[in-house]
Design a protein around this motif. Structure first.
Motif, PDB file in Angstrom:
ATOM      1  N   LYS A  60       0.824  -1.204   0.000  1.00 37.92           N
ATOM      2  CA  LYS A  60       0.000   0.000   0.000  1.00 37.92           C
ATOM      3  C   LYS A  60       0.859   1.255   0.000  1.00 37.92           C
ATOM      4  CE  LYS A  60      -4.125  -1.890   2.260  1.00 37.92           C
ATOM      5  NZ  LYS A  60      -5.004  -1.851   3.467  1.00 37.92           N
ATOM      6  N   SER A  61       1.971   1.199   0.744  1.00 37.46           N
ATOM      7  CA  SER A  61       2.872   2.348   0.813  1.00 37.46           C
ATOM      8  C   SER A  61       3.488   2.634  -0.554  1.00 37.46           C
ATOM      9  CB  SER A  61       3.969   2.086   1.844  1.00 37.46           C
ATOM     10  OG  SER A  61       4.904   3.142   1.860  1.00 37.46           O
ATOM     11  N   ILE A  62       3.897   1.556  -1.250  1.00 40.31           N
ATOM     12  CA  ILE A  62       4.495   1.711  -2.584  1.00 40.31           C
ATOM     13  C   ILE A  62       3.462   2.256  -3.565  1.00 40.31           C
ATOM     14  CG2 ILE A  62       5.466   0.457  -4.549  1.00 40.31           C
ATOM     15  CD1 ILE A  62       6.790  -1.430  -2.533  1.00 40.31           C
ATOM     16  N   HIS A  63       2.237   1.710  -3.507  1.00 39.06           N
ATOM     17  CA  HIS A  63       1.165   2.156  -4.408  1.00 39.06           C
ATOM     18  C   HIS A  63       0.868   3.637  -4.202  1.00 39.06           C
ATOM     19  CE1 HIS A  63      -0.853  -1.890  -5.669  1.00 39.06           C
ATOM     20  NE2 HIS A  63       0.457  -1.879  -5.866  1.00 39.06           N
ATOM     21  N   LYS A  64       0.863   4.068  -2.953  1.00 40.37           N
ATOM     22  CA  LYS A  64       0.587   5.477  -2.663  1.00 40.37           C
ATOM     23  C   LYS A  64       1.685   6.377  -3.231  1.00 40.37           C
ATOM     24  CE  LYS A  64      -0.646   8.746   0.982  1.00 40.37           C
ATOM     25  NZ  LYS A  64       0.127   9.816   0.305  1.00 40.37           N
ATOM     26  N   LYS A  65       2.930   5.935  -3.097  1.00 39.37           N
ATOM     27  CA  LYS A  65       4.046   6.717  -3.630  1.00 39.37           C
ATOM     28  C   LYS A  65       3.961   6.818  -5.150  1.00 39.37           C
ATOM     29  CE  LYS A  65       7.286   5.683   0.134  1.00 39.37           C
ATOM     30  NZ  LYS A  65       8.526   4.972   0.517  1.00 39.37           N
ATOM     31  N   ILE A  66       3.607   5.689  -5.799  1.00 38.18           N
ATOM     32  CA  ILE A  66       3.451   5.681  -7.260  1.00 38.18           C
ATOM     33  C   ILE A  66       2.319   6.611  -7.675  1.00 38.18           C
ATOM     34  CG2 ILE A  66       2.821   4.266  -9.246  1.00 38.18           C
ATOM     35  CD1 ILE A  66       4.170   1.898  -7.837  1.00 38.18           C
ATOM     36  N   ALA A  67       1.178   6.532  -6.943  1.00 37.00           N
ATOM     37  CA  ALA A  67       0.022   7.368  -7.258  1.00 37.00           C
ATOM     38  C   ALA A  67       0.360   8.845  -7.112  1.00 37.00           C
ATOM     39  CB  ALA A  67      -1.154   6.997  -6.361  1.00 37.00           C
ATOM     40  N   ASP A  68       1.032   9.175  -6.022  1.00 36.14           N
ATOM     41  CA  ASP A  68       1.415  10.577  -5.789  1.00 36.14           C
ATOM     42  C   ASP A  68       2.328  11.093  -6.895  1.00 36.14           C
ATOM     43  OD1 ASP A  68      -0.074  10.617  -3.485  1.00 36.14           O
ATOM     44  OD2 ASP A  68       1.642  10.271  -2.131  1.00 36.14           O
ATOM     45  N   GLN A  69       3.267  10.253  -7.323  1.00 36.71           N
ATOM     46  CA  GLN A  69       4.205  10.661  -8.366  1.00 36.71           C
ATOM     47  C   GLN A  69       3.505  10.824  -9.709  1.00 36.71           C
ATOM     48  OE1 GLN A  69       8.222   9.071  -8.369  1.00 36.71           O
ATOM     49  NE2 GLN A  69       8.008   8.515 -10.539  1.00 36.71           N
ATOM     50  N   LEU A  70       2.585   9.897 -10.033  1.00 34.96           N
ATOM     51  CA  LEU A  70       1.848   9.982 -11.304  1.00 34.96           C
ATOM     52  C   LEU A  70       0.953  11.222 -11.344  1.00 34.96           C
ATOM     53  CD1 LEU A  70       0.928   6.237 -11.945  1.00 34.96           C
ATOM     54  CD2 LEU A  70       2.512   7.664 -13.257  1.00 34.96           C
TER      55      LEU A  70
END
Length: 202
Positions: free
Chosen positions: A7-17
């Motif tokens: 979930k932490s990785i997904h959030k970081k990816i989402a924020d960056q996108l």
């Protein structure tokens, strides 16, 4: 890898996108010239899934219902605001939501005479007002079906009013006379009412 890490990785990816693509709530052309919406969703090449389409539809239906509740609310007394939409027959509610979905916020409000007729529970007149419009001829079969549904609601409402009168002991003589002409067996008023109650009609 634990769910917390995922979930932490997904959030970081989402924020960056979101930072790179930006969030757009209306369609636009991306640098490659593709029609895009949201966070870089390519509508031309990818489109949307059936699940996404249903989710959008559910949200749009809820928006229509919320707006109709506002239109059919009694705002004379804000402290005791009465919502008339919920008290309308189901068939009428479906027709109104369909029309509001099709016509949009401003377009639906132009049907002032129809809205007035619905407020007065004169669904036959509401159907006539629906038919007396450019919209009726523009959308064709859809409008014909909606007018028919509205008229059917008028018929069923008339029938329910008749039942309520009978439940109150009104017009029993007329009912008995009609049954006698048809050689039907009449039943006592009290038994008739009990049967209606058992059937969940009243």
């Amino acid at each position: 890898m634990s769910m917390t890490v995922i979930k932490s990785i997904h959030k970081k990816i989402a924020d960056q996108l979101i930072q790179h693509e930006d969030l757009r709530l209306k369609p636009y052309r991306c640098p490659a010239g593709k029609l895009t919406i949201g966070i870089g969703r390519n509508l031309e090449d990818k489109g949307i899934t059936q699940k996404e389409a249903i989710m959008l539809l559910k949200n749009d239906i809820q928006d229509c219902i919320s707006d109709l509740k506002e239109i059919f609310s009694d705002q004379k007394n804000n402290e005791n605001e009465k919502n008339e939409f919920d008290s309308l027959p189901e068939g009428v509610q479906i027709v109104l939501v369909d029309m509001r979905f099709n016509l949009g916020h401003d377009g639906f409000r132009r049907f002032k005479k129809m809205i007035k007729a619905v407020r007065e529970h004169d669904f036959h007149r509401a159907a006539l007002e629906m038919k007396d419009s450019r919209w009726y001829y523009q959308v064709g079969k859809r409008a014909e079906n909606l007018v028919k549904m509205m008229k059917n609601s008028a018929t069923s409402t008339t029938g329910m009013n008749r039942i309520r009168k009978l439940a109150n002991g009104e017009d029993i003589e007329d009912l008995a006379a009609l049954a006698e002409r048809k050689n039907e067996v009449t039943i006592p008023h009290e038994k008739f009412i009990n049967e209606l109650k058992n059937d969940g009609i009243i």
